[in-house]
Design a protein around this motif. Sequence first.
Motif, PDB file in Angstrom:
ATOM      1  N   ASP A 146      46.982 -12.300  12.858  1.00 21.99           N
ATOM      2  CA  ASP A 146      46.358 -13.520  12.346  1.00 21.99           C
ATOM      3  C   ASP A 146      45.709 -13.258  10.991  1.00 21.99           C
ATOM      4  OD1 ASP A 146      47.099 -15.083  14.474  1.00 21.99           O
ATOM      5  OD2 ASP A 146      45.191 -14.896  15.533  1.00 21.99           O
ATOM      6  N   ARG A 147      45.636 -14.315  10.195  1.00 23.10           N
ATOM      7  CA  ARG A 147      44.979 -14.248   8.884  1.00 23.10           C
ATOM      8  C   ARG A 147      43.691 -15.057   8.978  1.00 23.10           C
ATOM      9  NH1 ARG A 147      46.266 -16.820   3.579  1.00 23.10           N
ATOM     10  NH2 ARG A 147      45.929 -15.253   1.951  1.00 23.10           N
ATOM     11  N   VAL A 148      42.553 -14.387   8.764  1.00 23.02           N
ATOM     12  CA  VAL A 148      41.253 -14.986   9.066  1.00 23.02           C
ATOM     13  C   VAL A 148      40.365 -14.942   7.831  1.00 23.02           C
ATOM     14  CG1 VAL A 148      39.203 -14.859  10.529  1.00 23.02           C
ATOM     15  CG2 VAL A 148      41.444 -14.217  11.455  1.00 23.02           C
ATOM     16  N   LEU A 149      39.715 -16.073   7.540  1.00 22.43           N
ATOM     17  CA  LEU A 149      38.712 -16.136   6.475  1.00 22.43           C
ATOM     18  C   LEU A 149      37.332 -16.160   7.111  1.00 22.43           C
ATOM     19  CD1 LEU A 149      37.708 -16.562   3.548  1.00 22.43           C
ATOM     20  CD2 LEU A 149      37.941 -19.031   3.946  1.00 22.43           C
ATOM     21  N   ILE A 150      36.477 -15.252   6.676  1.00 21.78           N
ATOM     22  CA  ILE A 150      35.106 -15.176   7.168  1.00 21.78           C
ATOM     23  C   ILE A 150      34.170 -15.447   5.998  1.00 21.78           C
ATOM     24  CG2 ILE A 150      33.332 -13.639   8.105  1.00 21.78           C
ATOM     25  CD1 ILE A 150      35.724 -12.190   9.540  1.00 21.78           C
ATOM     26  N   GLN A 151      33.414 -16.519   6.101  1.00 23.26           N
ATOM     27  CA  GLN A 151      32.452 -16.839   5.062  1.00 23.26           C
ATOM     28  C   GLN A 151      31.260 -15.886   5.133  1.00 23.26           C
ATOM     29  OE1 GLN A 151      32.901 -18.648   2.566  1.00 23.26           O
ATOM     30  NE2 GLN A 151      33.318 -20.812   2.969  1.00 23.26           N
ATOM     31  N   ALA A 152      30.689 -15.564   3.959  1.00 22.40           N
ATOM     32  CA  ALA A 152      29.468 -14.758   3.859  1.00 22.40           C
ATOM     33  C   ALA A 152      29.610 -13.428   4.598  1.00 22.40           C
ATOM     34  CB  ALA A 152      28.267 -15.540   4.388  1.00 22.40           C
ATOM     35  N   GLY A 153      30.597 -12.650   4.191  1.00 25.50           N
ATOM     36  CA  GLY A 153      30.914 -11.418   4.902  1.00 25.50           C
ATOM     37  C   GLY A 153      29.840 -10.354   4.872  1.00 25.50           C
ATOM     38  N   ALA A 154      28.902 -10.420   3.924  1.00 26.65           N
ATOM     39  CA  ALA A 154      27.846  -9.409   3.853  1.00 26.65           C
ATOM     40  C   ALA A 154      26.619  -9.792   4.662  1.00 26.65           C
ATOM     41  CB  ALA A 154      27.435  -9.173   2.392  1.00 26.65           C
ATOM     42  N   GLY A 155      26.618 -10.984   5.257  1.00 26.00           N
ATOM     43  CA  GLY A 155      25.473 -11.438   6.031  1.00 26.00           C
ATOM     44  C   GLY A 155      25.466 -10.893   7.441  1.00 26.00           C
ATOM     45  N   GLY A 156      24.481 -11.335   8.237  1.00 25.97           N
ATOM     46  CA  GLY A 156      24.319 -10.816   9.591  1.00 25.97           C
ATOM     47  C   GLY A 156      25.535 -11.025  10.454  1.00 25.97           C
ATOM     48  N   GLY A 158      28.531 -12.146   9.406  1.00 23.66           N
ATOM     49  CA  GLY A 158      29.727 -11.731   8.679  1.00 23.66           C
ATOM     50  C   GLY A 158      30.066 -10.270   8.840  1.00 23.66           C
ATOM     51  N   THR A 159      29.051  -9.389   8.805  1.00 22.41           N
ATOM     52  CA  THR A 159      29.328  -7.957   8.913  1.00 22.41           C
ATOM     53  C   THR A 159      29.961  -7.607  10.246  1.00 22.41           C
ATOM     54  OG1 THR A 159      27.035  -7.598   9.627  1.00 22.41           O
ATOM     55  CG2 THR A 159      27.525  -7.264   7.296  1.00 22.41           C
ATOM     56  N   GLY A 325      23.456  -7.522   5.677  1.00 24.58           N
ATOM     57  CA  GLY A 325      23.312  -7.236   7.093  1.00 24.58           C
ATOM     58  C   GLY A 325      22.034  -7.844   7.641  1.00 24.58           C
ATOM     59  N   LYS A 326      21.325  -7.090   8.492  1.00 26.75           N
ATOM     60  CA  LYS A 326      20.195  -7.626   9.242  1.00 26.75           C
ATOM     61  C   LYS A 326      18.840  -7.098   8.763  1.00 26.75           C
ATOM     62  CE  LYS A 326      20.449  -9.949  12.319  1.00 26.75           C
ATOM     63  NZ  LYS A 326      20.709  -9.677  13.755  1.00 26.75           N
ATOM     64  N   VAL A 327      17.828  -7.918   8.992  1.00 25.70           N
ATOM     65  CA  VAL A 327      16.431  -7.559   8.748  1.00 25.70           C
ATOM     66  C   VAL A 327      15.763  -7.386  10.105  1.00 25.70           C
ATOM     67  CG1 VAL A 327      14.229  -8.302   7.775  1.00 25.70           C
ATOM     68  CG2 VAL A 327      16.364  -8.764   6.539  1.00 25.70           C
ATOM     69  N   VAL A 328      15.028  -6.282  10.282  1.00 26.90           N
ATOM     70  CA  VAL A 328      14.522  -5.894  11.599  1.00 26.90           C
ATOM     71  C   VAL A 328      13.017  -5.653  11.541  1.00 26.90           C
ATOM     72  CG1 VAL A 328      14.677  -4.130  13.418  1.00 26.90           C
ATOM     73  CG2 VAL A 328      16.751  -4.892  12.231  1.00 26.90           C
ATOM     74  N   LEU A 329      12.351  -5.987  12.649  1.00 31.46           N
ATOM     75  CA  LEU A 329      10.938  -5.668  12.842  1.00 31.46           C
ATOM     76  C   LEU A 329      10.807  -4.458  13.751  1.00 31.46           C
ATOM     77  CD1 LEU A 329       9.501  -9.233  13.568  1.00 31.46           C
ATOM     78  CD2 LEU A 329       9.314  -7.974  11.413  1.00 31.46           C
TER      79      LEU A 329
END
Length: 331
Positions: A146-156, A158-159, A325-329
């Motif tokens: 399959d050919r897949v487009l993922i928006q905002a690949g560097a975000g939580g 998206g990664t 990616g993610k922001v963590v506490l």
Amino acid sequence: MRAARIHAYGDADQLRLEDVELPTCGPDDLRVEVKAAAINPIDFKLRGGGQRAVVRLALPWTLGMDVAGVVLEVGARVRDFSVGDEIYASPGHRRMGGYAEQIVIRAAECARKPTSLSFEEAASVPLAALTAWDALVDACKVGEGDRVLIQAGAGGVGTFAIQLAKARGAEVLTTCSARNVEHVRSLGADVAIDYHTSDYAEIAKDCDAVLESIGGEHIDRAIRTVRRGGTVAVISPGLPTFSKRHGPVLGVFVLAGHILRWIIGARLSRGVKVKLVTRKARGHVLRELATLIDQGTIRPVVDRVFPLDQVSDAHRYLEQGHARGKVVLAI
């Protein structure tokens, strides 16, 4: 115990660190000592009140739908966990509360944390990875070739979505800023599209599936980008924007009208399936994800770790929209 709570809807300054009563463990629950909790965009959307017509918080309220920690108490009907187990989870909307030293979570929503991860890394996984799973595996049925487009690949989300799609044999295209091109490629993206300089709708034309996370006009563009008969999984239709423009109640009805137009219009005009995806808090999927993580197939990306007493700063940082990616506490 200490918990970061909001007493009113508003900006990040509404978050207050204060002493609260310990939570009570029910028969189907686990009481968990929280070692780390992740912050997600849904947190500041809820904090700001843009979602209150759909998810109304009984203020004062403790946010947080991503946790990793150690089991302190096991409910009477729980058989799969023991005191001392290291777990991770994404508790449901009605029982969130990760910004605290302890939390009670339904055992069915928990899994043992990946052994290869620290608590901070593990806390970054559940909500985003479950969302990616629900979008790609359940909604889009992404598979080999399959050919897949993922928006905002560097975000939580998206990664994780890039890595999950690659693990299922897909060709992955993703949008990102120029500074994140090499980063998303390192996660497995075959094509990185700089959204400042390129038109993703042309480059990704006729893909089989789109994971759409921006909302608004981008949903219309996703429908035009996917092939006839393809699928668009929408994880963020844009309720806070509609609420800000029309008010919290009217905004829901205006958005509902757009959703109907997207779903019905796309099906009638191009046979495209538009599916709204909301994260399901499922422990059994977290177990599968833990296996993929410990095998090295998927890895979390943690941008920054803040101590609990800097939760307002952590919210402000994530709201800028530049986190990788993610922001963590750290609790």
